[in-house]
Design a protein around this motif. Sequence first.
Motif, mmCIF file in Angstrom:
data_model
loop_
_atom_site.group_PDB
_atom_site.id
_atom_site.type_symbol
_atom_site.label_atom_id
_atom_site.label_comp_id
_atom_site.label_asym_id
_atom_site.label_seq_id
_atom_site.Cartn_x
_atom_site.Cartn_y
_atom_site.Cartn_z
ATOM 1 N N ASP A 121 0.406 -1.111 -0.298
ATOM 2 C CA ASP A 121 0.378 0.206 -0.227
ATOM 3 C C ASP A 121 0.949 0.804 0.158
ATOM 4 N N SER A 122 -0.288 2.669 0.228
ATOM 5 C CA SER A 122 0.638 4.072 0.395
ATOM 6 C C SER A 122 0.105 4.445 0.929
ATOM 7 N N TYR A 123 0.126 5.923 0.561
ATOM 8 C CA TYR A 123 -0.382 7.331 1.245
ATOM 9 C C TYR A 123 -1.665 6.787 0.426
ATOM 10 N N THR A 124 -1.339 6.855 -0.796
ATOM 11 C CA THR A 124 -2.865 7.067 -1.843
ATOM 12 C C THR A 124 -3.744 6.313 -1.777
ATOM 13 N N GLY A 125 -3.632 4.849 -1.106
ATOM 14 C CA GLY A 125 -4.062 3.749 -1.355
ATOM 15 C C GLY A 125 -3.361 2.365 -1.825
ATOM 16 N N PRO A 126 -3.997 1.007 -2.049
ATOM 17 C CA PRO A 126 -3.928 -0.643 -1.629
ATOM 18 C C PRO A 126 -2.450 -0.233 -2.969
ATOM 19 N N ALA A 127 -1.950 -0.820 -3.030
ATOM 20 C CA ALA A 127 -0.168 -1.158 -4.126
ATOM 21 C C ALA A 127 -1.048 -2.409 -4.194
ATOM 22 N N VAL A 128 -0.321 -3.038 -5.705
ATOM 23 C CA VAL A 128 -0.331 -4.232 -6.338
ATOM 24 C C VAL A 128 -0.244 -5.706 -5.737
ATOM 25 N N PHE A 129 -0.065 -5.400 -4.756
ATOM 26 C CA PHE A 129 -0.020 -7.366 -3.786
ATOM 27 C C PHE A 129 -0.583 -7.069 -1.883
ATOM 28 N N TYR A 130 -1.641 -5.452 -2.173
ATOM 29 C CA TYR A 130 -2.357 -5.006 -1.253
ATOM 30 C C TYR A 130 -3.481 -6.899 -0.927
ATOM 31 N N GLY A 131 -3.690 -7.258 -1.777
ATOM 32 C CA GLY A 131 -4.570 -8.666 -1.214
ATOM 33 C C GLY A 131 -4.328 -10.255 -1.311
ATOM 34 N N LEU A 132 -2.828 -9.800 -1.027
ATOM 35 C CA LEU A 132 -2.125 -10.974 -1.038
ATOM 36 C C LEU A 132 -2.621 -12.368 -0.423
#
Length: 227
Positions: free
Chosen positions: A130-141
């Motif tokens: 994630d980052s402060y702007t929202g979920p990132a590529v592996f957020y749902g891993l």
Amino acid sequence: MSLRAAWPERRPEPTARRQRPWGALALLALTGIFLIRTGLPDRPGGPPRPGPTRAAPAAPAPAAPPLPRSVPDRVVIPALQVSAPVIARGLDAHGAIEAPPSADTRVTGWYRDAPTPGERGTAVLVGHVDSYTGPAVFYGLGGLKRGATVEVRRRDGRRAVFAVYSVRTFAKDRFPAEQVYGSTGRPELRLLTCGGSYHAGSGYAGNVVVFARLVTPRGGHPAAGAP
């Protein structure tokens, strides 16, 4: 840890790769992976976490024969609606795996001194959670289930399809390097991101690790069997 904004130049595929013993490298490498996070303090609950039923060691299907070496270009995870570019990463000045560029949290990184996905041995892909702007590529891993597929598209045109057989969270200070990185003698894949509890100032307490095994190589040149 180095976060480079520029994408590395494409290089010819090597005829032989440098061999690094995972036992000497792994603990240092993982200190970099947990630093991928910045955290989402306003997001209740944080990213999905593996449940106990997802940690079973049984493989979902027989392993496929290994493929020759070829650099990965893209990773596709249908269950998470992920289709992301893959770029090669090395080690930073502290001996940690370089994270993908922080300017683009939808990109994943392949550790270039490990096998390529589909080769005999354990390939490693890392990504931001994630980052402060929202979920990132592996957020749902951490929410992947046993039997889910991970497809890695390679530069030789083949698509190496892996089936997930375990999803685990490990504390960063007790990371089982040999279990995660060690070769099983088969073509396997590990996907890594940050996970566990999040604490302001120290970040995520652990790493989510997906264990997957090659089950279906597709396309490209005529299939090659194990050497």
